[in-house]
Design a protein around this motif. Sequence first.
Motif, PDB file in Angstrom:
ATOM      1  N   LEU A  84       9.911 -11.149  -8.971  1.00  0.00           N
ATOM      2  CA  LEU A  84      10.936 -12.068  -8.148  1.00  0.00           C
ATOM      3  C   LEU A  84      10.222 -12.006  -6.893  1.00  0.00           C
ATOM      4  CD1 LEU A  84      13.455 -13.448  -6.945  1.00  0.00           C
ATOM      5  CD2 LEU A  84      14.390 -11.268  -6.602  1.00  0.00           C
ATOM      6  N   PHE A  85       9.897 -10.935  -6.342  1.00  0.00           N
ATOM      7  CA  PHE A  85       9.384 -10.881  -4.859  1.00  0.00           C
ATOM      8  C   PHE A  85       7.844 -11.402  -4.861  1.00  0.00           C
ATOM      9  CE2 PHE A  85      11.776  -6.988  -4.736  1.00  0.00           C
ATOM     10  CZ  PHE A  85      13.186  -7.574  -4.206  1.00  0.00           C
ATOM     11  N   ALA A  86       7.184 -11.480  -5.934  1.00  0.00           N
ATOM     12  CA  ALA A  86       5.796 -12.146  -6.010  1.00  0.00           C
ATOM     13  C   ALA A  86       6.057 -13.620  -6.201  1.00  0.00           C
ATOM     14  CB  ALA A  86       4.977 -11.721  -7.223  1.00  0.00           C
ATOM     15  N   GLY A  87       7.315 -14.236  -6.243  1.00  0.00           N
ATOM     16  CA  GLY A  87       7.225 -15.552  -6.452  1.00  0.00           C
ATOM     17  C   GLY A  87       6.958 -16.179  -7.620  1.00  0.00           C
ATOM     18  N   GLY A  88       6.808 -15.428  -8.684  1.00  0.00           N
ATOM     19  CA  GLY A  88       6.520 -15.817  -9.977  1.00  0.00           C
ATOM     20  C   GLY A  88       7.682 -16.296 -10.970  1.00  0.00           C
ATOM     21  N   HIS A  89       7.489 -16.361 -12.247  1.00  0.00           N
ATOM     22  CA  HIS A  89       8.388 -16.398 -13.199  1.00  0.00           C
ATOM     23  C   HIS A  89       8.401 -15.276 -14.214  1.00  0.00           C
ATOM     24  CE1 HIS A  89       9.052 -20.418 -11.296  1.00  0.00           C
ATOM     25  NE2 HIS A  89       7.923 -20.785 -11.752  1.00  0.00           N
ATOM     26  N   LEU A  90       9.310 -15.108 -14.960  1.00  0.00           N
ATOM     27  CA  LEU A  90       9.338 -13.906 -15.666  1.00  0.00           C
ATOM     28  C   LEU A  90       9.819 -14.040 -17.123  1.00  0.00           C
ATOM     29  CD1 LEU A  90       9.602 -10.723 -15.948  1.00  0.00           C
ATOM     30  CD2 LEU A  90      12.066 -10.914 -15.419  1.00  0.00           C
ATOM     31  N   LEU A  91       8.980 -13.625 -18.215  1.00  0.00           N
ATOM     32  CA  LEU A  91       9.356 -13.924 -19.477  1.00  0.00           C
ATOM     33  C   LEU A  91       9.920 -12.369 -20.103  1.00  0.00           C
ATOM     34  CD1 LEU A  91       9.320 -15.476 -22.266  1.00  0.00           C
ATOM     35  CD2 LEU A  91       6.970 -14.808 -22.589  1.00  0.00           C
ATOM     36  N   VAL A  92      11.143 -12.246 -20.546  1.00  0.00           N
ATOM     37  CA  VAL A  92      11.805 -11.044 -21.344  1.00  0.00           C
ATOM     38  C   VAL A  92      11.800 -11.089 -22.646  1.00  0.00           C
ATOM     39  CG1 VAL A  92      13.504  -9.509 -20.979  1.00  0.00           C
ATOM     40  CG2 VAL A  92      13.016 -10.790 -18.913  1.00  0.00           C
ATOM     41  N   GLU A  93      10.829 -10.293 -23.268  1.00  0.00           N
ATOM     42  CA  GLU A  93      10.712 -10.451 -24.763  1.00  0.00           C
ATOM     43  C   GLU A  93      11.131  -9.170 -25.351  1.00  0.00           C
ATOM     44  OE1 GLU A  93       7.297 -12.784 -26.810  1.00  0.00           O
ATOM     45  OE2 GLU A  93       6.647 -10.679 -26.981  1.00  0.00           O
ATOM     46  N   ASP A  94      12.232  -9.152 -26.283  1.00  0.00           N
ATOM     47  CA  ASP A  94      12.588  -8.068 -26.824  1.00  0.00           C
ATOM     48  C   ASP A  94      13.751  -8.601 -27.933  1.00  0.00           C
ATOM     49  OD1 ASP A  94      12.833  -5.367 -27.462  1.00  0.00           O
ATOM     50  OD2 ASP A  94      12.588  -4.996 -25.518  1.00  0.00           O
ATOM     51  N   VAL A  95      14.039  -7.367 -28.809  1.00  0.00           N
ATOM     52  CA  VAL A  95      14.946  -7.563 -30.035  1.00  0.00           C
ATOM     53  C   VAL A  95      16.404  -7.843 -29.176  1.00  0.00           C
ATOM     54  CG1 VAL A  95      13.569  -6.211 -31.490  1.00  0.00           C
ATOM     55  CG2 VAL A  95      15.258  -4.958 -30.036  1.00  0.00           C
ATOM     56  N   PRO A  96      17.180  -8.446 -30.262  1.00  0.00           N
ATOM     57  CA  PRO A  96      18.570  -8.782 -29.724  1.00  0.00           C
ATOM     58  C   PRO A  96      19.250  -7.404 -29.240  1.00  0.00           C
ATOM     59  CG  PRO A  96      17.951  -9.863 -31.650  1.00  0.00           C
ATOM     60  CD  PRO A  96      17.041  -8.914 -31.590  1.00  0.00           C
ATOM     61  N   GLY A  97      20.168  -7.823 -28.180  1.00  0.00           N
ATOM     62  CA  GLY A  97      21.289  -6.503 -27.913  1.00  0.00           C
ATOM     63  C   GLY A  97      20.664  -5.455 -27.017  1.00  0.00           C
ATOM     64  N   VAL A  98      19.350  -5.769 -26.479  1.00  0.00           N
ATOM     65  CA  VAL A  98      18.706  -4.734 -25.414  1.00  0.00           C
ATOM     66  C   VAL A  98      19.235  -4.686 -24.079  1.00  0.00           C
ATOM     67  CG1 VAL A  98      17.364  -3.632 -27.084  1.00  0.00           C
ATOM     68  CG2 VAL A  98      16.465  -5.507 -25.545  1.00  0.00           C
ATOM     69  N   GLY A  99      19.524  -5.760 -23.606  1.00  0.00           N
ATOM     70  CA  GLY A  99      20.101  -6.448 -22.171  1.00  0.00           C
ATOM     71  C   GLY A  99      18.981  -7.145 -21.763  1.00  0.00           C
ATOM     72  N   LYS A 100      18.429  -8.116 -22.479  1.00  0.00           N
ATOM     73  CA  LYS A 100      17.520  -9.187 -21.863  1.00  0.00           C
ATOM     74  C   LYS A 100      18.498 -10.205 -21.030  1.00  0.00           C
ATOM     75  CE  LYS A 100      15.935 -10.999 -25.834  1.00  0.00           C
ATOM     76  NZ  LYS A 100      16.988 -10.218 -26.606  1.00  0.00           N
ATOM     77  N   THR A 101      19.505 -10.723 -21.566  1.00  0.00           N
ATOM     78  CA  THR A 101      20.403 -11.679 -20.779  1.00  0.00           C
ATOM     79  C   THR A 101      20.752 -11.007 -19.501  1.00  0.00           C
ATOM     80  OG1 THR A 101      20.486 -13.103 -22.800  1.00  0.00           O
ATOM     81  CG2 THR A 101      22.007 -13.417 -20.833  1.00  0.00           C
ATOM     82  N   THR A 102      21.259  -9.830 -19.929  1.00  0.00           N
ATOM     83  CA  THR A 102      22.002  -9.025 -18.959  1.00  0.00           C
ATOM     84  C   THR A 102      21.020  -8.613 -17.790  1.00  0.00           C
ATOM     85  OG1 THR A 102      23.311  -7.559 -20.453  1.00  0.00           O
ATOM     86  CG2 THR A 102      23.154  -6.720 -18.454  1.00  0.00           C
ATOM     87  N   LEU A 103      19.877  -8.625 -17.960  1.00  0.00           N
ATOM     88  CA  LEU A 103      18.978  -8.320 -16.900  1.00  0.00           C
ATOM     89  C   LEU A 103      18.751  -9.477 -16.107  1.00  0.00           C
ATOM     90  CD1 LEU A 103      16.751  -6.720 -15.323  1.00  0.00           C
ATOM     91  CD2 LEU A 103      15.101  -7.315 -17.015  1.00  0.00           C
ATOM     92  N   ALA A 104      18.666 -10.612 -16.829  1.00  0.00           N
ATOM     93  CA  ALA A 104      18.408 -11.914 -16.150  1.00  0.00           C
ATOM     94  C   ALA A 104      19.660 -12.661 -15.416  1.00  0.00           C
ATOM     95  CB  ALA A 104      18.100 -13.081 -17.033  1.00  0.00           C
TER      96      ALA A 104
END
Length: 325
Positions: free
Chosen positions: A42-62
């Motif tokens: 976020l602070f670097a001004g870029g974009h983030l790809l969160v890749e993982d199995v379901p249910g570990v909090g990917k969407t929660t983090l975003a």
Amino acid sequence: MSTSTDADPAAYFAAGHAAVRSNVERALSGKPQAVRMALTCLFAGGHLLVEDVPGVGKTTLAKAIAASIEASWHRIQFTPDLLPTDITGTTVYDQKTGTFDFRQGPVFSHVVLADEINRASPKTQSALLEVMEERQVTVDGRAHPVPTPFLVVATQNPIDLQGTYRLPEAQLDRFLLRIAVGYPDLAAERDLIMGRARAGAPPELRPVVTVDQIRWMIEYVSRVYVSEPVAEYVARIAEATRTASQLQLGISPRGSLALVRTAQAWAACEGRGYVTPDDVKAVAEAALAHRLVLAPQAEIDGLTAAGVVSEIMSRVIVPVPAGAR
């Protein structure tokens, strides 16, 4: 910004980072490394790809990152029937005025959550290419800039391949970092279960920084000092990926710049105004692994891009400043 900002920018940055980090960790406890890396992006001004199995909090983090900023944000649920105009917007004819008006899509937000991005068709995925790189959408020959700052946080499940479309290298290269959340450890999962059992839904987060603060923090990161030896170190890493026998495709100059920019943000989060080789090492896997293409034999041997990055980082020598020899 205030006078105190100019007097001690490092402390002002550290305070903003600490506020956002503690707020996000309220929603995603037990994952400090994933939160730290996401905020670095976020602070670097870029974009983030969160890749993982379901249910570990990917969407929660975003969602927690978006909720921590006093700015506009939208969530887009990617599905096979999603159209490019569902993301970017479309031109609509106004019968009253006899003119065509552009109706903005959900991408016109400070933070865009692209949930399960690999479930959309390649044509729809490509709708994000221009806006992620150029920070604008072109419709009918007219450019429509998106707000600044602009952050795309995309999630995808690498295991369930049914009904998914692999992200092409050109799109992966637009993401500054790729991270995985991972499973929580025993203590963290126990606390999570007990907390949700007692309190029910996760806590509702409130913004802790303004969009102007984020703009300043992104601008500050660009001023974090990068010495010539550190720049040469990054160049040597890039060269090593291009000559490695395990790789079919090494990183491009865009990847080198991404590594430097991420290291600058990491250093700023550490409270420093300069980059060290340890900063580069800390972010190398997240910044580089998704930009590499393994050679066929390496895939057969069970190697991973992350493993190749680790091996390269272990053997590339850090340049020594001339005065230190």
